[in-house]
Write a protein that holds these residues in place. Structure first.
Motif, mmCIF file in Angstrom:
data_model
loop_
_atom_site.group_PDB
_atom_site.id
_atom_site.type_symbol
_atom_site.label_atom_id
_atom_site.label_comp_id
_atom_site.label_asym_id
_atom_site.label_seq_id
_atom_site.Cartn_x
_atom_site.Cartn_y
_atom_site.Cartn_z
ATOM 1 N N SER A 140 29.059 89.820 63.662
ATOM 2 C CA SER A 140 29.881 88.774 63.043
ATOM 3 C C SER A 140 29.629 87.422 63.702
ATOM 4 O O SER A 140 29.512 86.396 63.026
ATOM 5 C CB SER A 140 31.369 89.104 63.164
ATOM 6 O OG SER A 140 31.709 90.212 62.416
ATOM 7 N N TYR A 182 28.151 84.329 61.865
ATOM 8 C CA TYR A 182 28.874 83.063 61.876
ATOM 9 C C TYR A 182 27.935 81.922 62.292
ATOM 10 O O TYR A 182 27.938 80.855 61.666
ATOM 11 C CB TYR A 182 30.073 83.117 62.840
ATOM 12 C CG TYR A 182 30.490 81.742 63.267
ATOM 13 C CD1 TYR A 182 31.183 80.903 62.399
ATOM 14 C CD2 TYR A 182 30.122 81.235 64.515
ATOM 15 C CE1 TYR A 182 31.516 79.603 62.763
ATOM 16 C CE2 TYR A 182 30.450 79.946 64.885
ATOM 17 C CZ TYR A 182 31.140 79.132 64.011
ATOM 18 O OH TYR A 182 31.446 77.857 64.363
ATOM 19 N N GLN A 234 25.672 80.963 59.475
ATOM 20 C CA GLN A 234 26.463 80.328 58.421
ATOM 21 C C GLN A 234 26.876 78.913 58.846
ATOM 22 O O GLN A 234 26.845 77.984 58.041
ATOM 23 C CB GLN A 234 27.699 81.171 58.086
ATOM 24 C CG GLN A 234 27.387 82.520 57.477
ATOM 25 C CD GLN A 234 26.799 82.416 56.093
ATOM 26 O OE1 GLN A 234 27.309 81.705 55.236
ATOM 27 N NE2 GLN A 234 25.715 83.123 55.868
ATOM 28 N N HIS A 235 27.246 78.772 60.105
ATOM 29 C CA HIS A 235 27.618 77.468 60.657
ATOM 30 C C HIS A 235 26.432 76.504 60.553
ATOM 31 O O HIS A 235 26.599 75.341 60.188
ATOM 32 C CB HIS A 235 28.057 77.652 62.113
ATOM 33 C CG HIS A 235 28.459 76.400 62.802
ATOM 34 N ND1 HIS A 235 29.661 75.776 62.578
ATOM 35 C CD2 HIS A 235 27.819 75.655 63.729
ATOM 36 C CE1 HIS A 235 29.751 74.695 63.337
ATOM 37 N NE2 HIS A 235 28.636 74.592 64.043
ATOM 38 N N PHE A 261 36.578 88.464 60.028
ATOM 39 C CA PHE A 261 35.405 87.592 60.099
ATOM 40 C C PHE A 261 35.787 86.146 59.804
ATOM 41 O O PHE A 261 35.461 85.240 60.573
ATOM 42 C CB PHE A 261 34.324 88.069 59.116
ATOM 43 C CG PHE A 261 33.152 87.135 59.034
ATOM 44 C CD1 PHE A 261 32.188 87.132 60.036
ATOM 45 C CD2 PHE A 261 33.021 86.244 57.984
ATOM 46 C CE1 PHE A 261 31.113 86.257 59.976
ATOM 47 C CE2 PHE A 261 31.949 85.375 57.916
ATOM 48 C CZ PHE A 261 30.991 85.378 58.919
ATOM 49 N N TYR A 262 36.458 85.921 58.696
ATOM 50 C CA TYR A 262 36.779 84.549 58.316
ATOM 51 C C TYR A 262 37.826 83.923 59.227
ATOM 52 O O TYR A 262 37.822 82.710 59.436
ATOM 53 C CB TYR A 262 37.182 84.478 56.842
ATOM 54 C CG TYR A 262 35.993 84.684 55.944
ATOM 55 C CD1 TYR A 262 34.969 83.744 55.892
ATOM 56 C CD2 TYR A 262 35.863 85.834 55.174
ATOM 57 C CE1 TYR A 262 33.859 83.935 55.093
ATOM 58 C CE2 TYR A 262 34.744 86.028 54.364
ATOM 59 C CZ TYR A 262 33.751 85.082 54.332
ATOM 60 O OH TYR A 262 32.641 85.271 53.539
ATOM 61 N N THR A 271 35.973 82.454 62.251
ATOM 62 C CA THR A 271 35.159 81.259 62.028
ATOM 63 C C THR A 271 35.944 79.979 62.305
ATOM 64 O O THR A 271 35.382 79.027 62.844
ATOM 65 C CB THR A 271 34.577 81.227 60.601
ATOM 66 O OG1 THR A 271 35.628 81.181 59.647
ATOM 67 C CG2 THR A 271 33.683 82.422 60.334
ATOM 68 N N TYR A 284 36.140 79.541 66.157
ATOM 69 C CA TYR A 284 34.829 79.183 66.702
ATOM 70 C C TYR A 284 34.434 77.770 66.270
ATOM 71 O O TYR A 284 33.889 77.005 67.074
ATOM 72 C CB TYR A 284 33.760 80.190 66.268
ATOM 73 C CG TYR A 284 34.010 81.611 66.733
ATOM 74 C CD1 TYR A 284 34.783 81.916 67.854
ATOM 75 C CD2 TYR A 284 33.464 82.670 66.043
ATOM 76 C CE1 TYR A 284 34.996 83.224 68.261
ATOM 77 C CE2 TYR A 284 33.662 83.989 66.443
ATOM 78 C CZ TYR A 284 34.435 84.259 67.557
ATOM 79 O OH TYR A 284 34.639 85.557 67.952
ATOM 80 N N ASP A 285 34.708 77.423 65.008
ATOM 81 C CA ASP A 285 34.398 76.073 64.522
ATOM 82 C C ASP A 285 35.105 75.012 65.349
ATOM 83 O O ASP A 285 34.490 74.031 65.763
ATOM 84 C CB ASP A 285 34.825 75.912 63.058
ATOM 85 C CG ASP A 285 33.773 76.359 62.067
ATOM 86 O OD1 ASP A 285 32.591 76.509 62.442
ATOM 87 O OD2 ASP A 285 34.136 76.562 60.898
#
Length: 180
Positions: A51, A55, A58-59, A108-109, A112, A115-116
């Protein structure tokens, strides 16, 4: 004729997706995570590392248009198909898989956002805390969390430096864990 042309393009896209996904999985399976940094070498620990790497890609691709946006979507679809397949291999029943998938997608979402925020602020302590909450939720103190946070920060920087064209053509490089 059209089917032949589109069939080749679809096959080429599939090959790119498979190559990228294999590289993401290889990065998530680096031995140091499990042997030195005490990430649980169990299905949930492996999910967390996969994950995390999903991520990161995706980031990196967020905000990109065209082929990059398509690759990002196909990769996330591949990720969730892989998770579904893994649940079934673990013996989860057909009835139980959707419920577990919903929970894992929410996990998962949810990660994010944390982490973002930490990456945007370049806050390694917040990143280490988020990683600790997610990767080792019942461990209390996890001394290796700052090591993983440093790795994530280095990986984010390394991915940002990679040309989008390289990624959408099937090549992505993550740092070697333990050297960041």
């Amino acid at each position: 004729m059209f089917q032949r042309l589109f069939g080749r393009e679809r096959h080429a896209n599939r090959a790119i997706t498979e190559a990228l996904y294999a590289q993401i999985v290889a990065a998530a399976r680096q031995t140091v995570f499990y042997s030195d940094w005490n990430v649980p070498d169990m299905p949930l620990g492996r999910f967390e590392m996969l994950s995390l790497h999903m991520y990161l890609i995706q980031h990196r691709l967020r905000g990109e248009g065209g082929a990059a946006a398509e690759v990002a979507q196909v990769l996330i679809d591949e990720f969730f198909l892989d998770v579904d397949h893994s649940l079934r291999e673990l013996g989860i029943s057909d009835v139980g898989v959707p419920k577990r998938m919903k929970k894992l997608a929410k996990m998962f979402y949810g990660r994010t956002a944390a982490y973002d925020d930490a990456l945007r602020e370049d806050d390694r302590a917040a990143l280490a805390a988020a990683l600790s909450r997610n990767v080792r939720p019942d461990a209390g103190e996890w001394p290796e969390a700052p090591l993983l946070a440093n790795y994530v920060s280095a990986a984010s920087g390394q991915l940002a430096a990679q040309p989008t064209e390289s990624i959408v053509s099937g090549t992505v490089a993550f740092p070697v864990a333990g050297t960041a």
